[in-house]
Design a protein around this motif. Structure first.
Motif, PDB file in Angstrom:
ATOM      1  N   PHE A  47      -3.669  -5.247 -13.345  1.00 15.13           N
ATOM      2  CA  PHE A  47      -3.475  -5.351 -11.898  1.00 15.13           C
ATOM      3  C   PHE A  47      -2.042  -5.751 -11.566  1.00 15.13           C
ATOM      4  CE2 PHE A  47      -3.579  -7.794  -7.925  1.00 15.13           C
ATOM      5  CZ  PHE A  47      -4.160  -6.864  -7.078  1.00 15.13           C
ATOM      6  N   THR A  48      -1.490  -6.672 -12.335  1.00 15.51           N
ATOM      7  CA  THR A  48      -0.098  -7.097 -12.115  1.00 15.51           C
ATOM      8  C   THR A  48       0.869  -5.953 -12.369  1.00 15.51           C
ATOM      9  OG1 THR A  48      -0.684  -9.355 -12.769  1.00 15.51           O
ATOM     10  CG2 THR A  48       1.653  -8.771 -12.786  1.00 15.51           C
ATOM     11  N   LEU A  49       0.628  -5.196 -13.442  1.00 18.13           N
ATOM     12  CA  LEU A  49       1.486  -4.049 -13.739  1.00 18.13           C
ATOM     13  C   LEU A  49       1.413  -3.010 -12.626  1.00 18.13           C
ATOM     14  CD1 LEU A  49       3.301  -2.417 -15.639  1.00 18.13           C
ATOM     15  CD2 LEU A  49       1.211  -1.544 -16.741  1.00 18.13           C
ATOM     16  N   GLY A  50       0.227  -2.726 -12.140  1.00 22.86           N
ATOM     17  CA  GLY A  50       0.081  -1.756 -11.055  1.00 22.86           C
ATOM     18  C   GLY A  50       0.777  -2.219  -9.793  1.00 22.86           C
ATOM     19  N   GLY A  51       0.644  -3.507  -9.467  1.00 20.49           N
ATOM     20  CA  GLY A  51       1.331  -4.036  -8.292  1.00 20.49           C
ATOM     21  C   GLY A  51       2.839  -3.971  -8.434  1.00 20.49           C
ATOM     22  N   TRP A  52       3.326  -4.222  -9.649  1.00 15.39           N
ATOM     23  CA  TRP A  52       4.783  -4.159  -9.883  1.00 15.39           C
ATOM     24  C   TRP A  52       5.288  -2.731  -9.702  1.00 15.39           C
ATOM     25  CZ3 TRP A  52       7.567  -1.808 -13.976  1.00 15.39           C
ATOM     26  CH2 TRP A  52       8.932  -2.118 -14.004  1.00 15.39           C
ATOM     27  N   LEU A  53       4.547  -1.743 -10.250  1.00 12.90           N
ATOM     28  CA  LEU A  53       4.949  -0.346 -10.082  1.00 12.90           C
ATOM     29  C   LEU A  53       4.871   0.080  -8.616  1.00 12.90           C
ATOM     30  CD1 LEU A  53       3.172   1.342 -13.136  1.00 12.90           C
ATOM     31  CD2 LEU A  53       5.632   0.933 -12.841  1.00 12.90           C
ATOM     32  N   LEU A  54       3.884  -0.423  -7.905  1.00  8.74           N
ATOM     33  CA  LEU A  54       3.717  -0.045  -6.508  1.00  8.74           C
ATOM     34  C   LEU A  54       4.849  -0.564  -5.647  1.00  8.74           C
ATOM     35  CD1 LEU A  54       1.834   1.293  -4.414  1.00  8.74           C
ATOM     36  CD2 LEU A  54       0.684  -0.921  -4.177  1.00  8.74           C
ATOM     37  N   LEU A  55       5.356  -1.744  -5.974  1.00  8.69           N
ATOM     38  CA  LEU A  55       6.399  -2.374  -5.167  1.00  8.69           C
ATOM     39  C   LEU A  55       7.803  -2.190  -5.750  1.00  8.69           C
ATOM     40  CD1 LEU A  55       4.584  -5.745  -4.383  1.00  8.69           C
ATOM     41  CD2 LEU A  55       4.710  -3.693  -2.949  1.00  8.69           C
ATOM     42  N   LEU A  56       7.882  -1.586  -6.945  1.00  7.68           N
ATOM     43  CA  LEU A  56       9.183  -1.449  -7.595  1.00  7.68           C
ATOM     44  C   LEU A  56      10.165  -0.664  -6.767  1.00  7.68           C
ATOM     45  CD1 LEU A  56      10.994  -1.837 -10.102  1.00  7.68           C
ATOM     46  CD2 LEU A  56       9.976   0.263 -11.040  1.00  7.68           C
ATOM     47  N   ASP A  57       9.758   0.494  -6.308  1.00  3.91           N
ATOM     48  CA  ASP A  57      10.639   1.353  -5.498  1.00  3.91           C
ATOM     49  C   ASP A  57       9.762   2.096  -4.506  1.00  3.91           C
ATOM     50  OD1 ASP A  57      12.555   2.919  -4.370  1.00  3.91           O
ATOM     51  OD2 ASP A  57      13.106   3.996  -6.212  1.00  3.91           O
ATOM     52  N   PRO A  58       9.573   1.549  -3.306  1.00  2.00           N
ATOM     53  CA  PRO A  58       8.684   2.186  -2.320  1.00  2.00           C
ATOM     54  C   PRO A  58       9.073   3.616  -1.989  1.00  2.00           C
ATOM     55  CG  PRO A  58       9.250  -0.047  -1.636  1.00  2.00           C
ATOM     56  CD  PRO A  58      10.136   0.290  -2.801  1.00  2.00           C
ATOM     57  N   ASP A  59      10.345   3.971  -2.154  1.00  3.39           N
ATOM     58  CA  ASP A  59      10.778   5.331  -1.844  1.00  3.39           C
ATOM     59  C   ASP A  59      10.486   6.317  -2.967  1.00  3.39           C
ATOM     60  OD1 ASP A  59      11.734   4.461   0.611  1.00  3.39           O
ATOM     61  OD2 ASP A  59      13.711   3.953  -0.217  1.00  3.39           O
ATOM     62  N   ASN A  60      10.126   5.808  -4.139  1.00  7.27           N
ATOM     63  CA  ASN A  60       9.828   6.666  -5.285  1.00  7.27           C
ATOM     64  C   ASN A  60       8.335   6.984  -5.266  1.00  7.27           C
ATOM     65  OD1 ASN A  60       9.306   7.790  -7.842  1.00  7.27           O
ATOM     66  ND2 ASN A  60      11.029   6.682  -8.741  1.00  7.27           N
ATOM     67  N   ALA A  61       8.015   8.243  -4.965  1.00 10.27           N
ATOM     68  CA  ALA A  61       6.603   8.623  -4.834  1.00 10.27           C
ATOM     69  C   ALA A  61       5.856   8.513  -6.159  1.00 10.27           C
ATOM     70  CB  ALA A  61       6.497  10.054  -4.300  1.00 10.27           C
ATOM     71  N   VAL A  62       6.529   8.792  -7.283  1.00  8.78           N
ATOM     72  CA  VAL A  62       5.862   8.787  -8.584  1.00  8.78           C
ATOM     73  C   VAL A  62       5.395   7.376  -8.949  1.00  8.78           C
ATOM     74  CG1 VAL A  62       6.117   9.229 -11.046  1.00  8.78           C
ATOM     75  CG2 VAL A  62       7.134  10.802  -9.380  1.00  8.78           C
ATOM     76  N   GLY A  67       1.370   3.287  -9.499  1.00 10.77           N
ATOM     77  CA  GLY A  67       1.023   1.890  -9.264  1.00 10.77           C
ATOM     78  C   GLY A  67      -0.257   1.749  -8.454  1.00 10.77           C
ATOM     79  N   LEU A  68      -0.422   2.599  -7.429  1.00 10.40           N
ATOM     80  CA  LEU A  68      -1.628   2.544  -6.604  1.00 10.40           C
ATOM     81  C   LEU A  68      -2.874   2.897  -7.415  1.00 10.40           C
ATOM     82  CD1 LEU A  68      -2.878   2.169  -3.799  1.00 10.40           C
ATOM     83  CD2 LEU A  68      -2.410   4.602  -3.363  1.00 10.40           C
ATOM     84  N   VAL A  69      -2.770   3.921  -8.254  1.00 14.24           N
ATOM     85  CA  VAL A  69      -3.906   4.321  -9.095  1.00 14.24           C
ATOM     86  C   VAL A  69      -4.277   3.199 -10.066  1.00 14.24           C
ATOM     87  CG1 VAL A  69      -4.650   5.908 -10.915  1.00 14.24           C
ATOM     88  CG2 VAL A  69      -3.439   6.786  -8.906  1.00 14.24           C
ATOM     89  N   VAL A  70      -3.274   2.570 -10.656  1.00 16.67           N
ATOM     90  CA  VAL A  70      -3.542   1.486 -11.605  1.00 16.67           C
ATOM     91  C   VAL A  70      -4.200   0.301 -10.897  1.00 16.67           C
ATOM     92  CG1 VAL A  70      -2.471  -0.209 -13.131  1.00 16.67           C
ATOM     93  CG2 VAL A  70      -1.708   2.169 -13.180  1.00 16.67           C
ATOM     94  N   VAL A  71      -3.713  -0.043  -9.710  1.00 19.05           N
ATOM     95  CA  VAL A  71      -4.288  -1.162  -8.953  1.00 19.05           C
ATOM     96  C   VAL A  71      -5.740  -0.876  -8.581  1.00 19.05           C
ATOM     97  CG1 VAL A  71      -4.191  -2.377  -6.742  1.00 19.05           C
ATOM     98  CG2 VAL A  71      -2.115  -2.070  -8.086  1.00 19.05           C
ATOM     99  N   LEU A  72      -5.985   0.325  -8.054  1.00 20.47           N
ATOM    100  CA  LEU A  72      -7.352   0.675  -7.665  1.00 20.47           C
ATOM    101  C   LEU A  72      -8.288   0.725  -8.873  1.00 20.47           C
ATOM    102  CD1 LEU A  72      -6.721   3.448  -4.968  1.00 20.47           C
ATOM    103  CD2 LEU A  72      -7.356   1.046  -4.605  1.00 20.47           C
ATOM    104  N   GLY A  73      -7.802   1.277  -9.978  1.00 23.16           N
ATOM    105  CA  GLY A  73      -8.627   1.325 -11.185  1.00 23.16           C
ATOM    106  C   GLY A  73      -8.979  -0.067 -11.691  1.00 23.16           C
ATOM    107  N   ALA A  74      -8.001  -0.966 -11.663  1.00 20.96           N
ATOM    108  CA  ALA A  74      -8.258  -2.339 -12.103  1.00 20.96           C
ATOM    109  C   ALA A  74      -9.265  -3.031 -11.185  1.00 20.96           C
ATOM    110  CB  ALA A  74      -6.945  -3.118 -12.154  1.00 20.96           C
ATOM    111  N   LEU A  75      -9.138  -2.812  -9.884  1.00 17.64           N
ATOM    112  CA  LEU A  75     -10.067  -3.430  -8.937  1.00 17.64           C
ATOM    113  C   LEU A  75     -11.495  -2.906  -9.119  1.00 17.64           C
ATOM    114  CD1 LEU A  75      -7.898  -3.501  -5.672  1.00 17.64           C
ATOM    115  CD2 LEU A  75      -8.619  -5.465  -7.061  1.00 17.64           C
TER     116      LEU A  75
END
Length: 208
Positions: A47-62, A67-75
């Motif tokens: 969950f922490t890794l997914g959140g970090w990827l999600l917030l790392l670069d909001p302008d980077n769609a990849v 990050g969003l997929v990892v966060v949702l999967g963890a939840l």
């Protein structure tokens, strides 16, 4: 006579649905919260890794999508583990032991008390500290689905309750009765033994 235990809401619904009329519940409990330690340890880093990827670069769609997929999967993973812990109950009656489980599909595993030949209670080092233990049921040399139950809370109390049902006549029938825990007096009367052909024939009365 002891008052019936106050059942958790989910366990009460399971008791109403799966128990026989007049089948008294001795105890009902879900597993110790320590069973969630391992899923939590797995969940937090992902969950922490997914959140970090999600917030790392909001302008980077990849990175945002990953990050969003990892966060949702963890939840979803953690929610299923918590839901399974919440829905699973170990129920003991004067006739049998049951384990109800399943979030979407409910599963009920049962074992008549009369078929239990051995009961093993185990407390690990951490179990003694946190207050949980494990039960292992042996039943007539058969591989039962309900044979090893881990993370049982207040294991000493549960062990005494189950042992009392198994080995003490004061608890009402598991030590003496049929496979459903009914006392011997409730069994159907036995038919008289058939007469053997080798028995002598009574002599005839002489004519008067």
């Amino acid at each position: 006579m002891n008052a019936p235990p106050v059942l958790p809401t989910r366990a009460g619904k399971d008791a109403d649905k799966y128990l026989l009329p007049g089948e008294d519940v001795v105890l009902a409990t879900r597993r110790h919260w320590a069973v969630l330690v391992e899923p939590t340890v797995r969940f937090l880093p992902v969950f922490t890794l997914g959140g970090w990827l999600l917030l790392l670069d909001p302008d980077n769609a990849v990175t945002s999508v990953v990050g969003l997929v990892v966060v949702l999967g963890a939840l979803v993973y953690y929610a299923l583990r918590v839901g399974e812990w919440w829905m699973r109950h170990f129920i003991v009656t004067r006739r049998r032991v049951l384990l109800t489980s399943g979030v979407i599909v409910r599963t009920v595993t049962l074992l008549p008390l009369r078929r239990i030949t051995d009961l093993t209670w185990e407390e690990t080092f951490f179990g003694q500290i946190l207050g949980y233990g494990s039960f292992r049921f042996e039943s007539a040399g058969q591989d039962q689905a309900l044979r090893h139950i881990t993370f049982m809370p207040d294991a000493k109390h549960v062990y005494k309750e189950v042992s009392g049902l198994l080995f003490s006549a004061d608890w009402g029938g598991a030590a003496a009765g049929d496979d459903e825990g009914n006392p011997d007096s409730e069994r159907s009367p036995q038919a008289p033994a058939p007469r053997r052909d080798t028995e002598p024939i009574p002599p005839l009365r002489p004519p008067e």
